[in-house]
Design an enzyme around this catalytic site. Structure first.
Site, PDB file in Angstrom:
ATOM      1  N   LYS A 291       0.841  -1.199   0.000  1.00 57.09           N
ATOM      2  CA  LYS A 291       0.000   0.000   0.000  1.00 57.09           C
ATOM      3  C   LYS A 291       0.879   1.253   0.000  1.00 57.09           C
ATOM      4  O   LYS A 291       2.014   1.197   0.486  1.00 57.09           O
ATOM      5  CB  LYS A 291      -0.852   0.037   1.284  1.00 57.09           C
ATOM      6  CG  LYS A 291      -2.004  -0.933   1.307  1.00 57.09           C
ATOM      7  CD  LYS A 291      -2.806  -0.783   2.578  1.00 57.09           C
ATOM      8  CE  LYS A 291      -3.989  -1.722   2.593  1.00 57.09           C
ATOM      9  NZ  LYS A 291      -5.030  -1.402   1.611  1.00 57.09           N
ATOM     10  N   ARG A 365     -10.563 -11.236   1.650  1.00 57.19           N
ATOM     11  CA  ARG A 365     -11.440 -12.252   1.055  1.00 57.19           C
ATOM     12  C   ARG A 365     -10.795 -13.628   1.119  1.00 57.19           C
ATOM     13  O   ARG A 365     -11.486 -14.636   1.138  1.00 57.19           O
ATOM     14  CB  ARG A 365     -11.816 -11.830  -0.380  1.00 57.19           C
ATOM     15  CG  ARG A 365     -10.681 -11.716  -1.329  1.00 57.19           C
ATOM     16  CD  ARG A 365     -11.006 -10.888  -2.562  1.00 57.19           C
ATOM     17  NE  ARG A 365     -10.988  -9.450  -2.294  1.00 57.19           N
ATOM     18  CZ  ARG A 365     -11.273  -8.521  -3.207  1.00 57.19           C
ATOM     19  NH1 ARG A 365     -11.615  -8.868  -4.435  1.00 57.19           N
ATOM     20  NH2 ARG A 365     -11.218  -7.235  -2.888  1.00 57.19           N
TER      21      ARG A 365
END
Ligand code: BES
Ligand code: ZN
Ligand code: ZN
Length: 516
Positions: A291, A365
């Protein structure tokens, strides 16, 4: 007018002289009081006192209403005035504006405006008294003791454990009302949310997967007769063949934990459990798909799903809700390293499905896929997962509401009904095949962990990915990325990690408990 101003000045002077002559011990026990006032309709003008405020006013022969006429002729919602030294038991009295007295459930806002106004006003009063170093506050029920307690306990929360200079610790108590049970309930609901806030706000070097699990174990200890905790180590996760979860933890030096909570609140042992599953990434650096460094610190709260789920089970146990709940939290860090999963790697989930991990930052996920497969083996009556899953959810709804993706109208109604009561709102989102196609069209594996049009509908493609692992008829995925933190949008939560939607989860579980 002059006479009344003199009364105020005298009151202030009287208070000061009393404070200065008081012993240190007396100062340490400074008591405050929060009282509510409603706005009258426009044509009437002025204020109307709550029952408790009116009784307090009578005990002072109308002095409070006299002072209010000068200091706050039309005190608006969420505004406050402080009066010093007007009552010998309460050196500081905060009067707070509750808005109109005829508010209730608002269809447009999807919440109960009266309850929200009470939470807001009481939190404002308590915070001001805390600033004034008052350490015990009595609170008007303002017509709804549960909401008043929530406003007080949520408003007074602050995370200053790691600072040398701490805010005044304030104890709270219901003032002049018989609704003690509702007050106590509100305190427990708010303390539940505060537990989630604490876990989310804490730095990632303090709340590691192991520390998270230990903290929850401590919190359920008083309810050990009804709650069982399993802290599953890496070897167990390997035995379970949770290849998707393991692919996320690979780059980290911190051991993963698969946390299981079993709350047995229902006397009917055969009652199927409610299953709650929370994403527990204690720090999300993005992994090899690193990130940007700006705001990366906020990713210490990427275990917000696990925090709200576990806090709601601790709360259900404290309330002794007659329902069975199982909580699952896959806990690990997502870090880059020589061992970390690389973009393009293919991993195998617990149910045998293969996943091409094109972006290691879409890790939530992956851990949830395995936790959902495991959760389904318990044949739950409903399965709800909670996750700070996508930045796209924040783009879609911001902090107004948690996004709910569900295959069940019944489950949606239960969650929505609960959120109207708590004011911590939910909003339904789609689970179209349109999105499923974007994750099943994959070059190397059964599924890709990112949608093929990457950013478009990112919250929906993430939900569609999870759907591929669910066979249950009543499943809901709650994307809480948008509600993870608070600036000033929710007025009774100060700036910081929000602990949302803990109270909605508790209210939802309470609803299931009462519907049998
Ligand atoms: N934890 C983040 C999502 C997030 C972002 C939560 C901001 C709270 C605030 C999640 O793991 C993530 O990074 N998702 C990616 C998915 C993308 C790579 C498909 C995102 O949202 O950018
Ligand atoms: Zn991520
Ligand atoms: Zn994440």
């Amino acid at each position: 007018m002059l006479v009344v101003r003199k009364t105020v000045q005298m009151a202030v002077r009287k208070h000061l002289s009393r404070s200065f002559s008081a012993s240190r011990n007396h100062l340490q026990e400074r008591k405050g009081l929060v009282l509510g006032v409603f706005e009258k309709e426009a044509e009437e003008g002025g204020l109307h006192l709550t029952e408790a405020a009116a009784r307090f006013d009578q005990s002072l022969s109308g002095k409070l209403s006299d002072l209010l006429k000068i200091a706050a002729p039309g005190l608006k919602k969420g505004k406050s005035r402080i009066f010093y030294g007007i009552h010998q038991d309460f050196p500081c009295v905060a009067v707070v504006g509750l808005g109109k007295d005829n508010e209730g459930v608002c269809g447009a806002e999807n919440w109960d405006t009266k309850k929200e106004n009470i939470r807001h006003a009481v939190s404002v009063g308590c915070k001001i008294l805390q600033e004034l170093e008052v350490n015990h506050v009595e609170v008007d029920d303002c017509g709804d003791a549960k909401s008043a307690a929530e406003g007080a306990v949520l408003g007074l929360f602050c995370y200053d454990q790691l600072k040398s200079k701490k805010k005044t610790r304030v104890t709270t108590q219901l003032h002049g009302s018989a609704d003690v049970d509702d007050w106590k309930k509100g305190v427990v609901y708010a303390e539940g949310q505060n537990l989630a806030r604490f876990l989310m706000e804490a730095p990632a070097n303090h709340i590691t997967p192991t520390a998270f699990a230990n903290t929850i174990e401590e919190k359920v200890a008083p309810h050990a007769d009804r709650v069982t905790v399993n802290k599953r180590p890496k070897a167990w996760i390997e035995e379970q063949q949770m290849g998707a979860f393991l692919s996320v933890t690979r780059g980290s030096e911190e051991p993963p934990v698969f946390l299981e909570l079993y709350y047995n609140g229902c006397p009917d042992k055969k009652q199927l459990p409610l299953m709650l599953v929370g994403k527990g990434i204690t720090f999300d650096s993005g992994g090899i798909s690193l990130k940007p460094s700006q705001s990366m610190d906020a990713m210490r709260a990427d275990m917000g799903g696990a925090a709200t789920v576990c806090a709601s089970i601790v709360t259900a146990a404290a309330l002794k809700l007659p329902v069975n709940i199982i909580g699952l939290a896959p806990l690990c860090e997502n870090m880059p390293s020589g061992k970390a999963t690389k973009p393009g790697d293919v991993v195998t989930a617990k149910n045998g499905k293969t996943i091409q991990v094109d972006n290691t930052d879409a890790e939530g996920r992956l851990v949830l896929a395995d936790a959902l497969c495991y959760g389904l083996t318990f044949n739950p009556r409903a399965i709800v997962n909670v996750a700070t899953l996508t930045g796209a959810m924040d783009v879609a709804l911001g902090s107004a509401a948690t996004g709910v993706f569900t295959n069940s109208d019944w489950l949606w109604e239960q969650l929505h009904k609960a959120s109207v009561v708590t004011g911590d709102r939910v909003w339904r989102m789609p689970l179209f095949q349109h999105y499923s196609k974007q994750v099943t069209d994959c070059q190397l594996a059964d599924l890709n962990n990112v949608g093929k049009y990457s950013r478009s509908g990112g919250a929906c493609t993430a939900a569609a990915f999870l759907k591929e692992f669910v066979t249950a008829p009543h499943w809901a995925h709650l994307d809480i990325a948008g509600v993870m933190s608070n600036k000033d949008e929710v007025p009774y939560l100060s700036k910081g990690m929000s602990g949302r939607p803990t109270r909605t989860l508790v209210e939802f579980a309470a609803g299931l408990a009462h519907s049998g």
